[in-house]
Design an enzyme around this catalytic site. Sequence first.
Site, PDB file in Angstrom:
ATOM      1  N   VAL A 165     101.255  50.375 -24.239  1.00  0.00           N
ATOM      2  CA  VAL A 165     102.696  50.580 -24.423  1.00  0.00           C
ATOM      3  C   VAL A 165     103.395  49.241 -24.593  1.00  0.00           C
ATOM      4  O   VAL A 165     104.203  49.041 -25.510  1.00  0.00           O
ATOM      5  CB  VAL A 165     103.295  51.366 -23.245  1.00  0.00           C
ATOM      6  CG1 VAL A 165     104.816  51.451 -23.392  1.00  0.00           C
ATOM      7  CG2 VAL A 165     102.700  52.768 -23.171  1.00  0.00           C
ATOM      8  N   PRO A 212      98.246  50.244 -60.930  1.00  0.00           N
ATOM      9  CA  PRO A 212      97.294  50.636 -61.971  1.00  0.00           C
ATOM     10  C   PRO A 212      97.637  51.900 -62.742  1.00  0.00           C
ATOM     11  O   PRO A 212      96.969  52.216 -63.726  1.00  0.00           O
ATOM     12  CB  PRO A 212      96.001  50.834 -61.191  1.00  0.00           C
ATOM     13  CG  PRO A 212      96.452  51.245 -59.829  1.00  0.00           C
ATOM     14  CD  PRO A 212      97.702  50.452 -59.574  1.00  0.00           C
ATOM     15  N   ASP A 217     106.780  48.601 -69.570  1.00  0.00           N
ATOM     16  CA  ASP A 217     105.580  48.482 -70.385  1.00  0.00           C
ATOM     17  C   ASP A 217     104.930  49.844 -70.581  1.00  0.00           C
ATOM     18  O   ASP A 217     105.115  50.763 -69.770  1.00  0.00           O
ATOM     19  CB  ASP A 217     104.559  47.559 -69.702  1.00  0.00           C
ATOM     20  CG  ASP A 217     104.777  46.100 -70.065  1.00  0.00           C
ATOM     21  OD1 ASP A 217     105.567  45.831 -70.982  1.00  0.00           O
ATOM     22  OD2 ASP A 217     104.155  45.242 -69.422  1.00  0.00           O
ATOM     23  N   LYS A 270     109.088  49.239 -78.009  1.00  0.00           N
ATOM     24  CA  LYS A 270     109.958  49.679 -79.109  1.00  0.00           C
ATOM     25  C   LYS A 270     111.196  48.793 -79.272  1.00  0.00           C
ATOM     26  O   LYS A 270     112.115  49.141 -80.001  1.00  0.00           O
ATOM     27  CB  LYS A 270     110.393  51.126 -78.867  1.00  0.00           C
ATOM     28  CG  LYS A 270     109.215  52.108 -78.918  1.00  0.00           C
ATOM     29  CD  LYS A 270     109.675  53.542 -78.701  1.00  0.00           C
ATOM     30  CE  LYS A 270     108.480  54.494 -78.760  1.00  0.00           C
ATOM     31  NZ  LYS A 270     108.869  55.902 -78.526  1.00  0.00           N
ATOM     32  N   GLY A 317     102.658  47.056 -65.782  1.00  0.00           N
ATOM     33  CA  GLY A 317     101.462  47.631 -65.193  1.00  0.00           C
ATOM     34  C   GLY A 317     100.724  46.593 -64.363  1.00  0.00           C
ATOM     35  O   GLY A 317     100.783  45.396 -64.643  1.00  0.00           O
ATOM     36  N   GLY A 318     100.017  47.032 -63.327  1.00  0.00           N
ATOM     37  CA  GLY A 318      99.244  46.115 -62.499  1.00  0.00           C
ATOM     38  C   GLY A 318     100.118  45.126 -61.783  1.00  0.00           C
ATOM     39  O   GLY A 318     101.115  45.480 -61.154  1.00  0.00           O
ATOM     40  N   ASP A 319      99.764  43.844 -61.884  1.00  0.00           N
ATOM     41  CA  ASP A 319     100.530  42.760 -61.274  1.00  0.00           C
ATOM     42  C   ASP A 319     101.153  41.917 -62.386  1.00  0.00           C
ATOM     43  O   ASP A 319     100.504  41.660 -63.411  1.00  0.00           O
ATOM     44  CB  ASP A 319      99.602  41.892 -60.417  1.00  0.00           C
ATOM     45  CG  ASP A 319     100.350  40.753 -59.746  1.00  0.00           C
ATOM     46  OD1 ASP A 319     100.778  40.935 -58.603  1.00  0.00           O
ATOM     47  OD2 ASP A 319     100.510  39.680 -60.373  1.00  0.00           O
ATOM     48  N   MET A 338      91.073  44.780 -70.691  1.00  0.00           N
ATOM     49  CA  MET A 338      91.409  44.748 -72.131  1.00  0.00           C
ATOM     50  C   MET A 338      90.181  44.414 -72.980  1.00  0.00           C
ATOM     51  O   MET A 338      90.260  43.644 -73.943  1.00  0.00           O
ATOM     52  CB  MET A 338      92.531  43.726 -72.390  1.00  0.00           C
ATOM     53  CG  MET A 338      93.799  44.016 -71.613  1.00  0.00           C
ATOM     54  SD  MET A 338      95.106  42.774 -71.888  1.00  0.00           S
ATOM     55  CE  MET A 338      94.429  41.374 -70.981  1.00  0.00           C
TER      56      MET A 338
END
Length: 402
Positions: A26, A173, A196, A218, A249-251, A333
Amino acid sequence: MPENFAYPVGLRLQGRRVVVLGAGQVAQRRLPALIAAGADILLVSPSATPSVEAMADAGELRWERRRYRSGDFEGAWYALITTDDPEANAAASAEAEARRVWCVRSDDADAASAWTPATGRSEGVTVAVLTGQDPRRSAAVRDAVVEGLRDGSLAAPHRRSRTPGVALVGGGPGDPDLITVRGRRLLAEADVVIADRLGPRDLLDELPPHVEVIDAAKIPYGRFMAQEAINNALIEHARAGKAVVRLKGGDPFVFGRGMEEAQALAEAGIACTVVPGISSSISVPGAAGIPVTHRGVAHEFTVVSGHVAPEDPASLVDWSALARLRGTLVLLMAVEKIGRIAEALMAHGRDAGTPVAVVQEGTTAAQRRVDATLGTVAETVAAEGVRPPAVIVIGDVVAVGA
């Protein structure tokens, strides 16, 4: 008035004496908050848990290795009784009452003059919940409120003016639940989100209608390069007084070109906050049951961008050095170039039988894993119709979970 009614108040304990009796589980839970409040803590207990002992060793509190004795509460503002000795607890509680020291008892809430609320914090807000003698419900209510504040589902807008700026947020991810708490909160507070393609798309559906969502793929580039156009969009909206989130995306700093955006914002005098994200280089293999390191199998892992072929003069990768490593190789990639990458690794000595796993759309509902070897991965990827985004793991760890 109900018996369990309590008057809520926030105690400012900076530099004020607080006495804690007992140093078990505690006390271990309660002491960090008292330390953070700057209290002058006297801990009285013959023994302590290792964590509490470490607090004493670090000088965060003063520990007297003994049992309670009369007079311990002299000069105290607040007391916490957590021992397993009922007689000592009763005597200490009586002393606290006589000295008018607010006292919490872990063994008998009815005998205490104060109760400890279930507390939580989010961005400068402290949430404290009391439900009488139902601590589990208190904790559940606290968790719900804090989580709502953190992820933006509980509307609590800032009334003071915010400083416009840009937050570079790593979205993780792909699974929307894998964005950080801070990233999700900043999304909920954004005026503009520039996203992204590989960011967690499901999160965009949760945004309020007034939020302008811009697909980075775009943005009209005109005479600019794509990245320069994105940089200009970030600067333009921030200068218009908007709170802007660049959702990646990702980092942001793992093949995310986040530093280029941060540098452009710095040159423009725009405040920038970087919120790290969970990189797909470790999370996607993990979601597919592949540890990038494993005791006795791999002591290191290397993350490489595979968007440039090994023989390309623009490549910055020393493929011969990578081939000599004994650990795990994680390629991002690299779907399009995997054939030439595999050839380069084998040409420099990597065994053609090295296990390879290709994980497509990892952590999402569409995730799938395709296994091969270094010698067969190119034809396997083609035969299976693997498409980006995919993470490719090369090394003996691929077989660990199989």
